[in-house]
Design an enzyme around this catalytic site. Sequence first.
Site, short mmCIF file in Angstrom:
data_model
loop_
_atom_site.label_atom_id
_atom_site.label_comp_id
_atom_site.label_asym_id
_atom_site.label_seq_id
_atom_site.Cartn_x
_atom_site.Cartn_y
_atom_site.Cartn_z
N GLN A 1 0.83 -1.20 0.00
CA GLN A 1 0.00 0.00 0.00
C GLN A 1 0.88 1.26 0.00
O GLN A 1 0.62 2.22 -0.72
CB GLN A 1 -0.91 0.00 1.23
CG GLN A 1 -1.90 1.13 1.25
CD GLN A 1 -2.76 1.11 0.00
OE1 GLN A 1 -3.17 0.07 -0.47
NE2 GLN A 1 -2.99 2.28 -0.56
N HIS B 1 2.35 3.03 -3.19
CA HIS B 1 1.50 3.76 -4.15
C HIS B 1 1.85 5.24 -4.21
O HIS B 1 1.89 5.84 -5.28
CB HIS B 1 0.02 3.62 -3.78
CG HIS B 1 -0.63 2.42 -4.38
ND1 HIS B 1 -0.70 2.23 -5.73
CD2 HIS B 1 -1.23 1.34 -3.82
CE1 HIS B 1 -1.32 1.08 -5.99
NE2 HIS B 1 -1.65 0.52 -4.85
N GLU C 1 -10.65 1.83 2.64
CA GLU C 1 -10.82 1.38 1.25
C GLU C 1 -10.52 -0.13 1.16
O GLU C 1 -11.35 -0.90 0.71
CB GLU C 1 -9.85 2.16 0.35
CG GLU C 1 -9.91 1.76 -1.11
CD GLU C 1 -8.72 2.32 -1.91
OE1 GLU C 1 -7.76 2.83 -1.29
OE2 GLU C 1 -8.76 2.23 -3.14
N HIS C 2 -9.34 -0.52 1.61
CA HIS C 2 -8.97 -1.93 1.67
C HIS C 2 -8.90 -2.34 3.14
O HIS C 2 -8.32 -1.63 3.96
CB HIS C 2 -7.59 -2.18 1.05
CG HIS C 2 -7.47 -1.72 -0.36
ND1 HIS C 2 -6.90 -0.51 -0.71
CD2 HIS C 2 -7.85 -2.31 -1.52
CE1 HIS C 2 -6.93 -0.38 -2.03
NE2 HIS C 2 -7.50 -1.45 -2.55
N ASP D 1 -6.06 -6.36 -6.23
CA ASP D 1 -5.62 -5.31 -7.15
C ASP D 1 -5.53 -5.83 -8.58
O ASP D 1 -5.67 -5.07 -9.53
CB ASP D 1 -4.22 -4.80 -6.74
CG ASP D 1 -4.28 -3.95 -5.48
OD1 ASP D 1 -5.37 -3.43 -5.17
OD2 ASP D 1 -3.24 -3.82 -4.80
N HIS E 1 -52.88 16.70 -10.49
CA HIS E 1 -52.49 15.31 -10.26
C HIS E 1 -53.73 14.47 -9.99
O HIS E 1 -53.88 13.35 -10.48
CB HIS E 1 -51.54 15.21 -9.07
CG HIS E 1 -50.13 15.59 -9.39
ND1 HIS E 1 -49.77 16.86 -9.76
CD2 HIS E 1 -48.98 14.85 -9.43
CE1 HIS E 1 -48.45 16.90 -9.99
NE2 HIS E 1 -47.96 15.69 -9.79
#
Lengths: 430, 430
Positions: free
Chosen positions: A255, A258, A322-323, A356, A415
């Site tokens: 991670q 990145h 996220e993960h 991934d 209506h």
Amino acid sequence: MNKIYNPKPETWSAILERPTKTVDDIEATVKGIFKEVQSKGDFAVAKYTSLFDGVSVPDLEVSQTEIATAIATISNELKQAIQLAKSNIEKFHAAQKTNRVVVETIEGVNCWQEKRPIQKIGLYIPGGTAPLFSTVLMLAVPANLAGCSEIVLCSPPDKNGNINPAILYAAYLCGVTKILKIGGIQAIAGMTFGTVTIPKVYKIFGPGNQFVTVAKQLATQFGVAIDMPAGPSELLIVADDTAVSAFVASDLLSQAEHGTDSQVILVSTSKELIDEVEKEIQTQLDVLPRKAIAEKAIANSKLIFVENDTIALELINEYGPEHFIICTQDEAFYIDNIANAGSVFIGNYTPESAGDYASGTNHTLPTNGYAKNYSGVNLDSFTKAMTFQKISPIGIQKIGSAIEIMAEAEGLQAHKNAVTLRLKALKNDQ
Amino acid sequence: MNKIYNPKPETWSAILERPTKTVDDIEATVKGIFKEVQSKGDFAVAKYTSLFDGVSVPDLEVSQTEIATAIATISNELKQAIQLAKSNIEKFHAAQKTNRVVVETIEGVNCWQEKRPIQKIGLYIPGGTAPLFSTVLMLAVPANLAGCSEIVLCSPPDKNGNINPAILYAAYLCGVTKILKIGGIQAIAGMTFGTVTIPKVYKIFGPGNQFVTVAKQLATQFGVAIDMPAGPSELLIVADDTAVSAFVASDLLSQAEHGTDSQVILVSTSKELIDEVEKEIQTQLDVLPRKAIAEKAIANSKLIFVENDTIALELINEYGPEHFIICTQDEAFYIDNIANAGSVFIGNYTPESAGDYASGTNHTLPTNGYAKNYSGVNLDSFTKAMTFQKISPIGIQKIGSAIEIMAEAEGLQAHKNAVTLRLKALKNDQ
């Protein structure tokens, strides 16, 4: 690395705070380029390609010959790896297809819901050092399964005016209908407004730097939808003594490589594990080619000790990673009770990099706490749910008076009238 | 009314253009109030309630006693109508529930997708002349079915500090967990940041005036999701000689009474029908209480004659109407081929008002062309799709080398390493 022991709940939000960036200065640049692409089309696109990518590209569209040449340069080994990944992604996303939901809610009132493809979609794939062909798979495979008729891919050209061959191969394999050598803000602007060369699309997917992120946000102001708001990638691992510290360290590092702003968090009920992971990280870090990046992300990482699984879960749900990797004795506790996470990886043999690339799940996931309110990309991201209803004369007689009463109570006489006219006509027919 | 015969495709986008509004001046007001609510909480909320709603409310939360009193004032007739609508909405939305999607993509690689509720949601219900209790049903019913644990409803107080009893009754009936007498920008800001009285929520739903619309857009910059971008309501009817002109006119008027900016379009292959509908509109318009509003919307409406169904469909798909009524001989052609529409109403006995209140479909739908890329509100709007994966030792051996190759090709060595370490450990074990 920051080791934190038994943090009090009132300190969690400060400990788990994500780096926020100011985008005000970028916004002016993005708005300017949008305006220019809107008014000058391809001319503006060429100008900014020359300015930002340092190259003048005579033909923005990638030709069949270029694709064939690219395919020839890819090793068989890589081709097979991509095909295996594609096959798994396809299987998992095809299974997400939902059937028409048909309900007769009351006699004569037939309602149904159907998903129909978003017709025109745009994929943005960044250039740079890491050619993200895996993201092509993650976006083009479900787009194709969903039945999107136009799948446009934009990616910046390199100094020689080319797109990385692996990106071209993946795009070709997954049925992208048009590949364009256009990057950054001008690509997003082009797909938003349409130019002679770039088709206007209805929804834009894909990652990118801060400029691309702000451009995608701006695109939404012109009627284009986007996959989700973006932020730096993040990983949270919960692990106890049943975890393997070397594996945990390798996941945290995958991670961290990145970007320097990547978020890396370990939550553990074991002080021993925390210490072991810390040591392992140092060992593994030294041999990484992207060491400089990973080192900075790791420096901001957090190793958090908590007393028990209940507290850990609460803290994780407040963060909404996220993960999320689970390496604990009691996996089921976390699986059943995790409320906010993008994608969940379970057990010692499920590294994040599996998701991934090749397990089959999608890697385009909500960051920055958006796991609380957004889905990751899935088959439905490429469709919209439409509803249908057909009411018979009996049906309108069953629900007509309820509609009349409610419309009247809301002060909407026309209506009501639309129903009254029909009920009267039916009465006269009888 | 504007009658247009055989318009050329290149003129469609001009003919079908929606009124766009500039929001720049509103934005400053909204941003100011957001800032104040963020820093001063309930104090700012009280200030703007006093300013905009002209009332000082001692207790912002609606009490059980107030709810009981409200329920007592609602006629049994209206209660039964609301209950019937709720029952149909419940049936249709409950049927949208999806099962866990479980796939073993390759031996030992188990992936699944699950929908989990968005935990905290906020509903905004406008006040004013038309108390939209029907919208309470449309939002709170699916929120409850989805399992959202906190459902907060904000609605502005009237001059006496009360919320319309029908809104309270509907909220009570549908399991809203907290009802607050707060309106407009301050309500949206409150649910975005949270105050002592107002819970912070993850997603905000519901209609509103321009101020509320801009406030919802601004909320997305602070991590809150919203149901969809909003615009004036719209209806497109396709009808031929099999349609009843009085019914068609009544549907167009029911749309027109919403607001002077409502969009009303009739597309027809019959010039006779167009002329008849035009006459019918004049007759019906005269007796409407909201005549002044409807008249202005009708003045901007379009009656478009085209040669055949194929051209009609193309034009309709380019427009992407929020509401789409089909009253033609060949219904199936339109049902099968409509690509862009929020909700579709089929046949002479399916007025739009049925979907607005009681058929069971949702009335919170994409306007302004967003039917091309957004779903209307449905059960999934209150959940997010999460993915899970669990890989066995055999599984990682099956996909491990593909991951290694792809990670290497993308230049992400730590991603590769997370797999390599595990494969080595397994080899050593053997």
